[in-house]
Design a protein around this motif. Structure first.
Motif, PDB file in Angstrom:
ATOM      1  N   ARG A  84       0.185  16.560 -11.548  1.00 35.48           N
ATOM      2  CA  ARG A  84       1.038  16.594 -10.354  1.00 35.48           C
ATOM      3  C   ARG A  84       2.420  17.121 -10.692  1.00 35.48           C
ATOM      4  NH1 ARG A  84       4.980  13.766  -8.425  1.00 35.48           N
ATOM      5  NH2 ARG A  84       4.742  12.137  -9.992  1.00 35.48           N
ATOM      6  N   GLU A 110      -0.643  13.483  -4.986  1.00 36.32           N
ATOM      7  CA  GLU A 110      -0.117  12.120  -4.920  1.00 36.32           C
ATOM      8  C   GLU A 110      -0.918  11.285  -3.935  1.00 36.32           C
ATOM      9  OE1 GLU A 110       2.016   8.780  -5.728  1.00 36.32           O
ATOM     10  OE2 GLU A 110       2.002  10.685  -6.816  1.00 36.32           O
ATOM     11  N   ARG A 111      -1.271  11.840  -2.792  1.00 39.62           N
ATOM     12  CA  ARG A 111      -2.067  11.116  -1.789  1.00 39.62           C
ATOM     13  C   ARG A 111      -3.460  10.784  -2.313  1.00 39.62           C
ATOM     14  NH1 ARG A 111      -1.530  15.566   2.491  1.00 39.62           N
ATOM     15  NH2 ARG A 111      -3.260  14.516   3.569  1.00 39.62           N
ATOM     16  N   HIS A 113      -4.307  10.350  -5.474  1.00 38.49           N
ATOM     17  CA  HIS A 113      -4.212   9.355  -6.542  1.00 38.49           C
ATOM     18  C   HIS A 113      -3.895   7.965  -6.003  1.00 38.49           C
ATOM     19  CE1 HIS A 113      -4.879  11.895  -9.951  1.00 38.49           C
ATOM     20  NE2 HIS A 113      -3.883  12.709  -9.649  1.00 38.49           N
ATOM     21  N   ASP A 114      -3.233   7.890  -4.863  1.00 34.84           N
ATOM     22  CA  ASP A 114      -2.914   6.595  -4.259  1.00 34.84           C
ATOM     23  C   ASP A 114      -4.071   6.177  -3.362  1.00 34.84           C
ATOM     24  OD1 ASP A 114      -1.955   4.402  -2.905  1.00 34.84           O
ATOM     25  OD2 ASP A 114       0.033   5.238  -2.583  1.00 34.84           O
ATOM     26  N   LYS A 115      -4.969   5.350  -3.904  1.00 36.47           N
ATOM     27  CA  LYS A 115      -6.193   5.005  -3.188  1.00 36.47           C
ATOM     28  C   LYS A 115      -5.930   4.159  -1.952  1.00 36.47           C
ATOM     29  CE  LYS A 115      -9.110   5.337  -7.311  1.00 36.47           C
ATOM     30  NZ  LYS A 115      -8.055   5.881  -8.182  1.00 36.47           N
ATOM     31  N   ALA A 160      -4.924   0.329  -6.870  1.00 37.49           N
ATOM     32  CA  ALA A 160      -4.711   1.454  -5.958  1.00 37.49           C
ATOM     33  C   ALA A 160      -4.534   2.756  -6.715  1.00 37.49           C
ATOM     34  CB  ALA A 160      -3.503   1.197  -5.063  1.00 37.49           C
ATOM     35  N   LYS A 161      -4.107   2.692  -7.976  1.00 36.28           N
ATOM     36  CA  LYS A 161      -3.987   3.880  -8.811  1.00 36.28           C
ATOM     37  C   LYS A 161      -4.693   3.609 -10.132  1.00 36.28           C
ATOM     38  CE  LYS A 161       0.272   5.776  -6.836  1.00 36.28           C
ATOM     39  NZ  LYS A 161       1.613   6.343  -7.121  1.00 36.28           N
ATOM     40  N   GLY A 162      -5.662   4.457 -10.460  1.00 35.42           N
ATOM     41  CA  GLY A 162      -6.419   4.267 -11.687  1.00 35.42           C
ATOM     42  C   GLY A 162      -7.509   5.307 -11.793  1.00 35.42           C
ATOM     43  N   ALA A 205       1.991  -3.483  -9.141  1.00 40.60           N
ATOM     44  CA  ALA A 205       1.397  -2.420  -8.333  1.00 40.60           C
ATOM     45  C   ALA A 205       0.410  -2.994  -7.320  1.00 40.60           C
ATOM     46  CB  ALA A 205       0.696  -1.406  -9.237  1.00 40.60           C
ATOM     47  N   GLU A 285     -13.720   8.222  -3.374  1.00 48.39           N
ATOM     48  CA  GLU A 285     -12.492   8.883  -3.787  1.00 48.39           C
ATOM     49  C   GLU A 285     -12.721  10.370  -4.017  1.00 48.39           C
ATOM     50  OE1 GLU A 285     -11.239   6.916  -7.308  1.00 48.39           O
ATOM     51  OE2 GLU A 285     -13.079   7.359  -8.421  1.00 48.39           O
ATOM     52  N   ASN A 287     -11.475  13.103  -6.751  1.00 45.05           N
ATOM     53  CA  ASN A 287     -10.830  13.270  -8.050  1.00 45.05           C
ATOM     54  C   ASN A 287     -10.433  14.741  -8.224  1.00 45.05           C
ATOM     55  OD1 ASN A 287     -11.309  10.533  -9.024  1.00 45.05           O
ATOM     56  ND2 ASN A 287     -13.463  11.117  -9.101  1.00 45.05           N
TER      57      ASN A 287
END
Length: 346
Positions: A84, A110-111, A113-115, A160-162, A205, A285, A287
């Motif tokens: 990013r 960014e969107r 990656h932010d689940k 939420a991020k992983g 987080a 998701e 990826n």
């Protein structure tokens, strides 16, 4: 010859580089791979490799990448680490003649990656996300749990991020003691234990509580041009850990990935995850990178890594668009084909 750099990424880049070299019969691509670990598997199929300095991140890492591009005469960068941030600096790379092969715009990355935010946005898609609620505190978790348990028998959590399933756990009721712990398995957690963890040390987080999907999982490797889906492979990983993977061709999954490609402007090689639940297919998701199982696509006759790189650098052909969206044929793959043998990497 076009010099393409793959900066630090996961070890499955070896399969990506193998497949690109297999597709590049004319030898028009020169592949460079870097990583801090001297024994990194991606060095084997690369035409050229080098060690990255350990510990760099943020702006310092961007500066390293720019200098590396100058020194090694890089034409295109396929970003792994800091994708990013590198995408945000694409104009600096363009100024020295380097094309950044980003899957999407920085704000889109960014969107994705932010689940938490992705779950809200994608809940309205053709195949929606599982019902999901965010939490940070024990109180928020309990409120979300009571709400979702009205309609879903089993719930699960994940950050939420992983990446790669880090932090994923199925929530089990009761205490159970050591015998219950032995029966629950590696990816489960007792509700009481989770409650205690949240009360003692709330996470910084956001975490997600969501319906658990117990059916088959689908991992779709796809190539887009930023507007439309060009080609894809649908890999079915059967519930219960059955050996191998089935390559399938479900039209509803193709339609869903076409929708995602257009909605997020996805280009190059990316991966989309779906899973079956009590209420049908659900989108897990997107990826914006190649998946761990990308090597499975090498036996389907559809060389997605090479198709993506060739299309991004030279443009997709009329035949590519005529066939789009082209799915891989159905088959069962019990084992990934042996890696290619390469010599002379330096």
């Amino acid at each position: 010859m076009t010099r393409v750099w793959f900066n630090r990424t996961f070890s499955n880049v070896r399969a990506v580089l193998d497949l690109i070299r297999r597709g590049d019969a004319a030898g028009e691509l020169h592949l460079i791979c870097t990583h801090p670990e001297p024994s990194f598997p991606g060095f084997v199929p690369a035409h050229e490799h080098a060690l990255e300095p350990a510990g760099l991140s943020g702006a310092d890492y961007v500066d390293f990448c720019l200098e590396f591009c100058r020194e090694r005469r890089i034409d295109a960068l396929w970003p792994g680490k800091e994708a990013r941030l590198l995408a945000e600096q694409h104009e600096r790379f363009a100024a020295i003649g380097v094309r950044l092969l980003s899957v999407a715009a920085p704000d889109v990355l960014e969107r994705l990656h932010d689940k938490a935010s992705f779950a809200v946005e994608a809940s309205r898609f053709h195949i929606p996300t599982p019902e999901t609620l965010p939490f940070r505190t024990a109180t928020e978790f309990e409120s979300a749990y009571e709400r979702l348990r009205f309609t879903h028998e089993v719930l699960c959590i994940k950050p939420a991020k992983g990446v790669n399933g880090d932090g994923f756990r199925v929530i089990r009721e009761g205490h159970g003691g050591l015998e219950g712990l032995a029966r629950d398995g590696l990816y489960s957690l007792r509700r009481g234990c989770l409650r205690q963890l949240l009360a003692r040390n709330p996470p910084d987080a956001t975490w997600l509580l969501m319906e658990y999907l117990a059916g088959d999982e689908y991992s779709l490797d796809a190539v887009g041009d930023g507007r439309r889906l060009i080609a894809l492979t649908q890999r079915c990983k059967a519930a219960g850990g059955a050996y191998g993977q089935r390559i399938v061709a479900r039209p509803e999954l193709t339609r869903a990935v076409s929708e995602l490609t257009e909605r997020f402007g996805l280009s190059g090689l990316f991966n989309v995850q779906f899973r079956e639940g009590r209420h049908g297919l659900r989108l897990l998701e997107v990826n914006p990178r190649f998946a761990g199982g990308i090597g499975y696509t090498g036996v389907t006759g559809l060389n997605l890594p090479y198709l993506a790189l060739r299309g991004l650098i030279r443009g997709f052909t009329e035949q590519d668009y005529q066939d789009a969206p082209r799915p891989a044929p159905e088959m069962t793959v019990l084992e990934v084909a042996q890696y290619e043998r390469h010599g002379g990497a330096a």
